[in-house]
Write an enzyme that holds these catalytic residues in place. Sequence first.
Site: not given
Length: 637
Positions: A493, A614, A617
């Site tokens: 991601s 988080d 990311h």
Amino acid sequence: MIKLWRHLLIILIKENKPIYRQGLRHMSGELNQPLKRYLPGIDGLRAISVLAVIAYHLDLKWAQGGLLGVGVFFVLSGYLITDQLLMEWKVNHYVSIWNFWMRRFRRLLPAMLCMLILVAMWLLTTDPERLLSLKGDFISSIFYVNNWYLIFHEVSYFESYGPASPIGHLWSLSIEEQFYLVWPILVLIGLKFAPRRGKLVLLILGLAVLSALAMALMYVPGTDPSRVYYGTDTRAFAILIGAALAVMWPSWKLGEKVKPIVRTSLDVIGAAGLLILLILINRTNEYDESLYQFGFLFLSIVTVVNIAVLVHPASRLGNILGCPPLTWLGKRSYSLYIWHYPVIICMKPEATIEGLGMVQILWRLVIIVVLSVLSYEFIEEPIRRGQFREKWRTVWHHDRFKPFIGLSLTLLVFLVAQSWITNAAQNQPESVQPVSIQNNVQNENPEKTDHDQSAYFDEKHPASNDLSNSNGQKDDFVSPSSTGKGITLIGDSITMDVDSHIKELLPGIVVDGKVGRQMSRAQEVVDELRAKGELGDRIIIELGSNGVFNKGKLRTLLDTLHDKQLYLVTTRVPRPWQDTVNEALKDVANDYPNVNIIDWYAASEDKSELFTQDGVHLTPEGARYYASQLVEHLMQN
């Protein structure tokens, strides 16, 4: 050392005679039993174990193997419960299974229910959606099947993003309660069909071997070990080894009068075992492959040696570990275990790049101790002794307790308010104001381009100025006219975060990112890209953010790409596997001349503004910086 072990065998064979001090006693609701001897050394071992677990969950580097404390508790449970059952059998020639179960439920269930209720109220006040998402965790914990719930729902203990479950530690209590439910029945069957102590020990150790083999065979090196970590079948050997010791070395048969050489042997062996245990807590990592390939078995053997020494009345080590501070903690070890994790998680709902400071750690420890003392004094002990109503009647009518109750309620309200304010602040859109300003600027000057935004980015992060020439324009390598043909980026991601930015800098680059992708899928992705003719001569691999990997499989992948120029990107994730992944990447890269390391971990140090909440990311600014780092390394190599 051989002589030391021989003396221990002498104790086992010759000195193992029953001692019934002060005769028998009859306790209300219990069967006649020999007067139990208090084992202060065991409480000391409990204290060390629970402190290790708490330190591990606080992410303290010196206790990276603190999860081993749970394994120690398993061995202790196996020993103490079996010792109790055998003593009851010896005196009464039968075991009241129903009474045993009721004693266990009174000891364990009330405190856990109280904790679950308080956590549910906390989440209901601060984060109702999170409470709903944890419904299955709460229900499975109440019925002591939480470990299997986590297994069937593929919930990782080690590799998870977002806020962790504040009751994620209850899987171990499920294993213990499952043992308490089944073990008395199995012990009675064993005593009926294998009354000789030797045969019973062999049967128990045989089951332990099967369980240890199950863990070793089911574990796949380099993958998430949660299945074997959670499983009753793969963790039972620790409890069974403790049970086997109880059959061979019952505490109520050990005498104080031993030869000096035997006493010295006990202390030397016990001290060596304790030192090994502390080294394991300090040095072991939850991703060490050896831990699941009989490493936990080794821990159980070390623990059982410690227990054998600490329960012996002649042991001086037992008196040392039985010092008042450790015994105080040991008696409350269950309370500390129950309450520590909810406090740690609820006070840190989101992952952060930086670890906790000393003040934050001390604040959490104070709250953990206060809740544990309240639980122990006003819930656990009164219910266990059948004095719950009397205790609370005294508390309610005694003036000296009222200020304490008021202080506790005030502290609770303060913590709820603090958490609510923190969550409310975190839920505010972080980039509302900057986006608004940016949009206004673009409306006022339609000719303003992304190139101007990159100039702002370079001003914020001078490191990216290496990609610019003295006129403030990107050089030919990183300008939109540059080509990314022949370059392939494979990742997870994070790669998706930088997709548009890397394509802007390197038009024609092939980018293949997928959420949650593990390193184990890299070979499959490479084969697919090669089949489509999209695999370039220069390949960037950005994998490892989602967990550890098997170094052997990575080497196999690199062997198939020996004719390519390869780049492995280190990771920055506020998770336990971060250092393990980065060390593995660098270790493998050292063996291949065509492999280079792009050290994102070093490049992003002290740049928390690059990351979202988080801690993993990337913000738009972080994505541009990440892309610039990739291009810079491609230019240099």
